[in-house]
Design an enzyme around this catalytic site. Sequence first.
Site, PDB file in Angstrom:
ATOM      1  N   TYR A  54      48.682 -38.655 -16.482  1.00 50.16           N
ATOM      2  CA  TYR A  54      47.259 -38.336 -16.653  1.00 50.16           C
ATOM      3  C   TYR A  54      46.518 -39.251 -17.276  1.00 50.16           C
ATOM      4  O   TYR A  54      45.223 -39.607 -17.234  1.00 50.16           O
ATOM      5  CB  TYR A  54      47.074 -36.947 -17.446  1.00 50.16           C
ATOM      6  N   ARG A  57      45.231 -41.389 -14.801  1.00 50.36           N
ATOM      7  CA  ARG A  57      44.182 -40.839 -14.252  1.00 50.36           C
ATOM      8  C   ARG A  57      42.675 -41.012 -14.969  1.00 50.36           C
ATOM      9  O   ARG A  57      41.636 -41.307 -14.416  1.00 50.36           O
ATOM     10  CB  ARG A  57      44.570 -39.362 -14.027  1.00 50.36           C
ATOM     11  N   ASN A  88      37.981 -30.231  -8.681  1.00 52.08           N
ATOM     12  CA  ASN A  88      38.154 -31.737  -9.360  1.00 52.08           C
ATOM     13  C   ASN A  88      38.173 -31.761 -10.792  1.00 52.08           C
ATOM     14  O   ASN A  88      37.522 -30.999 -11.442  1.00 52.08           O
ATOM     15  CB  ASN A  88      37.200 -32.658  -8.664  1.00 52.08           C
ATOM     16  N   HIS A 105      40.015 -26.285 -12.484  1.00 52.61           N
ATOM     17  CA  HIS A 105      41.500 -26.868 -12.557  1.00 52.61           C
ATOM     18  C   HIS A 105      41.431 -27.652 -14.052  1.00 52.61           C
ATOM     19  O   HIS A 105      42.436 -28.516 -14.220  1.00 52.61           O
ATOM     20  CB  HIS A 105      41.873 -27.574 -11.465  1.00 52.61           C
ATOM     21  N   GLY A 171      34.596 -31.239   1.240  1.00 53.50           N
ATOM     22  CA  GLY A 171      35.715 -32.022   0.949  1.00 53.50           C
ATOM     23  C   GLY A 171      36.859 -31.297   0.314  1.00 53.50           C
ATOM     24  O   GLY A 171      37.732 -31.754  -0.537  1.00 53.50           O
TER      25      GLY A 171
END
Length: 230
Positions: A54, A57, A88, A105, A171
């Site tokens: 993460y 990310r 996202n 999320h 998307g």
Amino acid sequence: MKKKLVVLTGAGISAESGIKTFRDADGLWEGHDIMEVASYDGWIKNKSLVLDFYNQRRRQLHEVQPNLGHITLAELENDFDVHIITQNVDNLHEQAGSSNVLHLHGELFKVRSDSHFSPEIFEWKTDLTENDKDSNGNQLRPHIVWFGEAVPALDEAVEITQEAAIFVVIGTSLQVYPAAGLLHYTNPTIPIFYIDPKPATIYDLPNPLEIIALSATEGLPILKNKLLAK
């Protein structure tokens, strides 16, 4: 009064800004089994691995910008009461200027205590390490909803969806639940628009449905013109 426009966004809109979806065709996330880096069991087993995953990310978010899809959604607030429900974990909707964004999320730029008794959430823009603790000495973890964990924002997402006058999906393959199930909470009389270059087949939906088989950056300007022409 502005019509309530509710938008469900998935990885496709962020991918156009250069954010890796990081899930390969074989199901591996950058060489890792999904349960190693996106489950609580994986976290307990190897915190260092999960934190590194993460952290990478999070670093990437400092290098990307909102694209025309994000910007068009923000512009729609001039004419509609826009509410974005996103799968996202980036902040590109907020960067583009969208006012009402609900993250199903979690968010990469936030962390929280590993203790269930400490619900406080912290803004976090840098790397997270095993030395980072809350005021009670509890380990901080990514503010991400991992597989097998409850989705705290789901009830709010359902309530927003039920109030929609127009619902848009952008998307997403509509394969990840419970997010994909939000479609079935819409009023059956309202129009639904689905923007995706490879749209999934939608079953058992009574709503008027229009598919725009394009990317977010291509499809959203078209949708904007359609909505403003009505």
